[in-house]
Design an enzyme around this catalytic site. Sequence first.
Site, mmCIF file in Angstrom:
data_model
loop_
_atom_site.group_PDB
_atom_site.id
_atom_site.type_symbol
_atom_site.label_atom_id
_atom_site.label_comp_id
_atom_site.label_asym_id
_atom_site.label_seq_id
_atom_site.Cartn_x
_atom_site.Cartn_y
_atom_site.Cartn_z
ATOM 1 N N HIS A 171 0.817 -1.225 0.000
ATOM 2 C CA HIS A 171 0.000 0.000 0.000
ATOM 3 C C HIS A 171 0.844 1.266 0.000
ATOM 4 O O HIS A 171 0.346 2.341 -0.296
ATOM 5 C CB HIS A 171 -0.943 0.004 1.213
ATOM 6 N N ASP A 383 3.502 9.479 -0.993
ATOM 7 C CA ASP A 383 2.345 8.713 -0.538
ATOM 8 C C ASP A 383 2.125 7.573 -1.511
ATOM 9 O O ASP A 383 2.279 7.768 -2.725
ATOM 10 C CB ASP A 383 1.096 9.622 -0.532
HETATM 11 C C1 GDG Z 1 -2.100 3.980 3.373
HETATM 12 C C2 GDG Z 1 -1.086 4.634 2.414
HETATM 13 C C3 GDG Z 1 -2.807 4.559 0.615
HETATM 14 C C4 GDG Z 1 -8.928 10.505 7.513
HETATM 15 N N1 GDG Z 1 -9.326 11.276 8.518
HETATM 16 C C5 GDG Z 1 -10.407 10.688 9.039
HETATM 17 C C6 GDG Z 1 -10.679 9.537 8.300
HETATM 18 N N2 GDG Z 1 -9.746 9.441 7.379
HETATM 19 C C7 GDG Z 1 -9.637 8.353 6.389
HETATM 20 C C8 GDG Z 1 -9.793 8.904 5.012
HETATM 21 C C9 GDG Z 1 -9.018 7.902 4.169
HETATM 22 C C10 GDG Z 1 -7.993 7.339 5.141
HETATM 23 O O1 GDG Z 1 -8.363 7.758 6.424
HETATM 24 C C11 GDG Z 1 -6.591 7.849 4.878
HETATM 25 O O2 GDG Z 1 -6.100 7.192 3.751
HETATM 26 P P1 GDG Z 1 -4.819 7.732 2.977
HETATM 27 O O3 GDG Z 1 -4.733 7.012 1.693
HETATM 28 O O4 GDG Z 1 -4.943 9.192 2.778
HETATM 29 O O5 GDG Z 1 -3.570 7.473 3.934
HETATM 30 P P2 GDG Z 1 -2.936 6.268 4.863
HETATM 31 O O6 GDG Z 1 -3.702 6.109 6.113
HETATM 32 O O7 GDG Z 1 -1.510 6.662 5.045
HETATM 33 O O8 GDG Z 1 -3.033 4.907 3.992
HETATM 34 C C12 GDG Z 1 -1.809 5.447 1.365
HETATM 35 C C13 GDG Z 1 -3.691 3.789 1.577
HETATM 36 O O9 GDG Z 1 -2.910 3.083 2.558
HETATM 37 C C14 GDG Z 1 -4.565 2.772 0.840
HETATM 38 O O10 GDG Z 1 -3.820 1.908 0.055
HETATM 39 O O11 GDG Z 1 -3.618 5.390 -0.191
HETATM 40 O O12 GDG Z 1 -0.886 6.001 0.456
HETATM 41 O O13 GDG Z 1 -0.171 5.465 3.140
HETATM 42 O O14 GDG Z 1 -9.851 6.852 3.762
HETATM 43 O O15 GDG Z 1 -11.165 8.946 4.762
HETATM 44 N N3 GDG Z 1 -11.732 8.753 8.523
HETATM 45 C C15 GDG Z 1 -12.566 9.133 9.542
HETATM 46 N N4 GDG Z 1 -12.323 10.212 10.324
HETATM 47 C C16 GDG Z 1 -11.270 11.031 10.110
HETATM 48 O O16 GDG Z 1 -11.073 12.003 10.839
HETATM 49 N N5 GDG Z 1 -13.666 8.420 9.754
#
Ligand code: GDG
Length: 502
Positions: A171, A383
């Site tokens: 990921h 990312d």
């Molecule tokens: C890893 C990789 C890759 C955020 N704030 C809240 C909340 N979120 C949710 C968002 C989103 C998720 O968290 C964050 O996903 P990201 O992709 O931005 O980042 P990582 O956590 O680092 O994820 C990344 C991912 O895996 C998938 O393969 O894209 O690059 O690092 O879904 O919605 N959700 C809630 N409250 C919040 O305050 N409920």
Amino acid sequence: MTERERRLVVVSNRLPFVLSPGPDGGLVSRPGSGGLVTALLPVLRDRGGVWVGWPGITDHTEAVDAALASATGKAGYHLAPVALTAEDQAGFYHGFSNEVLWPLFHDLQSLCNFDPVYWRSYCEVNHKYAQVILSETYKDDFVWVHDYQLLLLAAELRRAGVTSPLAFFLHIPFPPLDIYLKLPWRFTLLRALLEYDLIGFQTLRDQRNFMHCVRTLIDDVSISHRSSQIHMPDGRQVRVGSFPIGIDAAAFQRQARSPAVIAAADTLRAELPNRELILGVDRLDYTKGIPLRLEAFRVALRQFPDLQERVTLIQVVVPSRDDIPQYRDLKLRIEQLVGEINGEFTRPGGWVPIHYVYRALDRLDLVAYYRAAHIALVTPLKDGMNLVAKEFCACSVDSDGVLILSEFAGAAAQLQHGALLVNPYDLEGTAEAIHRACAMPAAERRRRMQLLRRAVNRQSVFRWVNGFLEAAIASDLDAFPLPDDYLPSAEAEHAYWDTELA
Ligand code: GDG
């Protein structure tokens, strides 16, 4: 176990359930139904499936087993817990996963702590996951392993005699050769990865980096088919591909149009009337580029005074990994910058340039922020993908939002045509993009956002699962068909990371 129909076995660091103390002294479980779970659920239910992972509690008691047994009934697939001690968590998860692999794979080798104790713990814990898989699965089950915490799992399973196909998806990014080379265990780790039959990356960038490392460091393999197949000396073929993960865009869109979200978004806009709302939403993590983003915002306010009293940056930071020193330092740095910028620009009329939120939002509030925002500022230093960028587009149902996106997010490959791409290290460039987004004519906003929304809808998480499993089938003579009714489900209500892969 005896042979029967092939099932899907998903393995990730955490089970997609959160256990918490219940009223009667026992534990209650809350399911995760974020994008990945939602997309895998139809497959797990149809074929019968197993999810292997740590239940989130280090004291593995009967209460944990009882809570998981009840959760299994509700989930429709089997949950197989991996019991980990607090010491395991310290060495394997906080240590090797998050103080070595996480910074190194995000090109931040100066933040790595290459403690050999961490490496030993990582090996031991990957072995523990392998033991659970061996006892919970049948010989022909199809095993799909997720993410950087479990790079050694295939090697552990092969050592135990497993010959069935094993697939892996990373990921996070895979680093370029000169950065990967810093890893003291670089050969062992790369060889271990080559025990998988299919290795999936988020982007071509990561796939190429990986192939470059294999080509340079492993001398007894040959590579063919435009760098997507590795021929091993024992005759095995390892297939490599890029599979950009998506979101359940339809579910986000539906929720963004719901009366509850519309009311909450209206309230947000009414509290900050006549302001251009710029939104940042990130886990507390140094890869997300929050301090540089705040600095770029400060440069924008200084260089373009017309933005003052016209824009508000809402920065949501969700607590994460706060037992690691770098994360605590990062939090202090963010708070200092927010204080400095608000101190410099706040005006008596009530304008406060940055609204800082340090907590997890529930899903409704998150979607309301997405819907209320005019601009999303998504500027990670690096990312794997970045789902926030995609979720913002899915929720911009009036097509009036502008996405400012780091060119180092995996998502940039798919969203480059509609987004304003920035180099997050370039403060003036990012400041100009903020100014440009604020001044962007409605027609251009619409045109760009429509492009973005089409891309996000097309590349959904369902398509991702489908594409990955199809690629896995191609490497395996026994087909592993998807259910006939493989369709987006209606609900994805819970936080993504805290229930899935964190
Ligand atoms: C890893 C990789 C890759 C955020 N704030 C809240 C909340 N979120 C949710 C968002 C989103 C998720 O968290 C964050 O996903 P990201 O992709 O931005 O980042 P990582 O956590 O680092 O994820 C990344 C991912 O895996 C998938 O393969 O894209 O690059 O690092 O879904 O919605 N959700 C809630 N409250 C919040 O305050 N409920």
